[in-house]
Design a protein around this motif. Structure first.
Motif, short mmCIF file in Angstrom:
data_model
loop_
_atom_site.label_atom_id
_atom_site.label_comp_id
_atom_site.label_asym_id
_atom_site.label_seq_id
_atom_site.Cartn_x
_atom_site.Cartn_y
_atom_site.Cartn_z
N LEU A 157 0.79 -1.23 0.00
CA LEU A 157 0.00 0.00 0.00
C LEU A 157 0.83 1.28 0.00
O LEU A 157 0.30 2.37 -0.23
CB LEU A 157 -0.93 0.03 1.23
N THR A 158 2.11 1.16 0.33
CA THR A 158 2.93 2.39 0.37
C THR A 158 4.38 2.15 -0.07
O THR A 158 4.92 1.07 0.17
CB THR A 158 2.93 3.02 1.79
N ASP A 159 4.95 3.18 -0.67
CA ASP A 159 6.39 3.16 -0.98
C ASP A 159 7.15 3.97 0.05
O ASP A 159 8.36 4.11 -0.03
CB ASP A 159 6.65 3.80 -2.36
N ARG A 160 6.42 4.55 1.00
CA ARG A 160 7.04 5.42 2.00
C ARG A 160 7.54 4.57 3.17
O ARG A 160 7.08 3.46 3.39
CB ARG A 160 6.01 6.44 2.51
N PRO A 161 8.46 5.15 3.97
CA PRO A 161 9.00 4.37 5.10
C PRO A 161 7.95 4.08 6.17
O PRO A 161 7.08 4.92 6.44
CB PRO A 161 10.09 5.27 5.68
#
Ligand SMILES: Cc1cc2nc3c(=O)[nH]c(=O)nc-3n(C[C@H](O)[C@H](O)[C@H](O)COP(=O)(O)O)c2cc1C
Length: 317
Positions: A62-66
């Motif tokens: 759901l995310t490419d963020r840390p």
């Protein structure tokens, strides 16, 4: 607002962590927070390694963020959870640890180049964590929801900030921009909020439990486990009152045996989160519940808290 080099190194837009809450903070909630620019943290709680691995996969999808993982050191599955975290080290920005001293696991996380940020409730523990190589600490006051220490955020935080040379994140009793601005003034580099995210739209907490948080007032919480188990801040409900009554009665005996009472607490957060059960469920929540009035998407919460703090810090009221 100037973000500290540490917060910038995590790639965050806002200096706001979402607490890794057992049963509550799953991959979906963590990804929502991370996508919006905060740091989402999956709460491993007492879950098995398999469940934690699944939630890490959900967050990654759901995310490419840390995002991070909270390892609960009292968990019976802690060893397998640590193995899962190590196996997913490329997907995980950092590990926070709750309920104790990460001891041996520290070496394993550090060897895998994973940042470790223990939650601490005292200056002594903060200093010990710095000595063994913590990248930062989360100073958590007893206002917070869930397992708690003995000191308040207001008193603990500046003392931890003065005692260590690593970054300090503040937790406990913070739910709006005033709280964020205040703890930045006390020397924190960011905040960790639990209770406010408990009622985020993306949180899977049962609607009855969410409503109890939204309806809570300043004095709606109490502490269970002062005698049996570990002190825990929860909303007053049937379960909490019964628990404290039983533990006090047991404490008055010559030879107290808390095993049956502790048994009553087993699974109580799960029953609250999944079923909203007030009779046998523990509605863990912080003293700041009384300030939280509506369910909102995580992105809106982050933006609102940050913008309010930013205005205050630049002198606007
Ligand atoms: C329902 C609930 C479960 C929690 N579970 C954990 C946990 O498993 N591990 C942990 O380190 N902290 C846990 N916490 C603490 C939060 O991560 C966070 O530090 C705390 O909620 C901050 O205080 P606040 O509730 O006043 O925002 C929990 C808090 C709540 C409300």
């Amino acid at each position: 607002m100037q973000l500290s080099p540490f917060i910038q190194s995590l790639g965050l837009k806002y200096p706001i962590f979402q607490g890794g809450m057992a049963w509550v903070a799953d991959g979906k909630l963590a990804a929502s927070v991370s996508n919006a620019g905060g740091l989402g943290i999956i709460g491993a709680g007492n879950a098995s390694g398999e469940v934690v691995a699944h939630e890490i996969e959900v967050a990654t999808s759901l995310t490419d963020r840390p995002f991070g993982v909270n390892v609960m050191l009292l968990s019976p599955h802690v060893e397998e959870v640590v193995k899962v975290v190590l196996a997913h080290k490329d997907q995980i920005a950092l590990v926070t640890t709750g309920a104790g001293n990460p001891g041996d696991y520290f070496t394993q996380f550090k060897a895998a180049d994973i940042k470790v940020i223990p939650v601490v409730g005292s200056v002594a523990l903060a200093k010990m964590m710095e000595r063994v190589g913590a990248d930062a600490v989360i100073a958590e006051g007893m206002e917070s929801g869930g397992h708690i220490g003995k000191l308040t955020t207001m008193a603990l935080l500046p003392q931890v900030v003065d005692a260590v040379n690593i970054p300090v994140i503040a937790a406990g009793g913070i739910a709006d921009g005033r709280g964020l601005a205040a703890v930045l003034m006390l020397g924190a580099q960011g905040v960790q909020m639990g209770t406010r995210f408990l009622v985020a739209t993306e949180s899977k907490v049962h609607p009855i439990y969410k409503q109890a948080v939204l309806k809570a007032k300043d004095a709606s919480t109490m502490v269970t486990g002062d005698f049996a188990g570990h002190p825990s801040r929860v909303l007053k409900n049937q379960m909490a009152k019964k628990y404290v009554k039983l533990e006090k009665a047991e404490a008055a005996k010559d030879h107290p045996d808390y095993s049956n009472i502790e048994e009553l607490g087993n699974g109580s957060l799960r029953r609250a989160v999944l079923d909203g059960d007030a009779k046998t469920g523990a509605y863990m929540a912080g003293e700041i519940s009384g300030l939280i009035k509506k369910e909102q998407p995580a992105a809106e919460i982050l933006e609102e808290v940050y913008n309010q703090a930013d205005k205050l810090l630049s002198g606007e009221h």
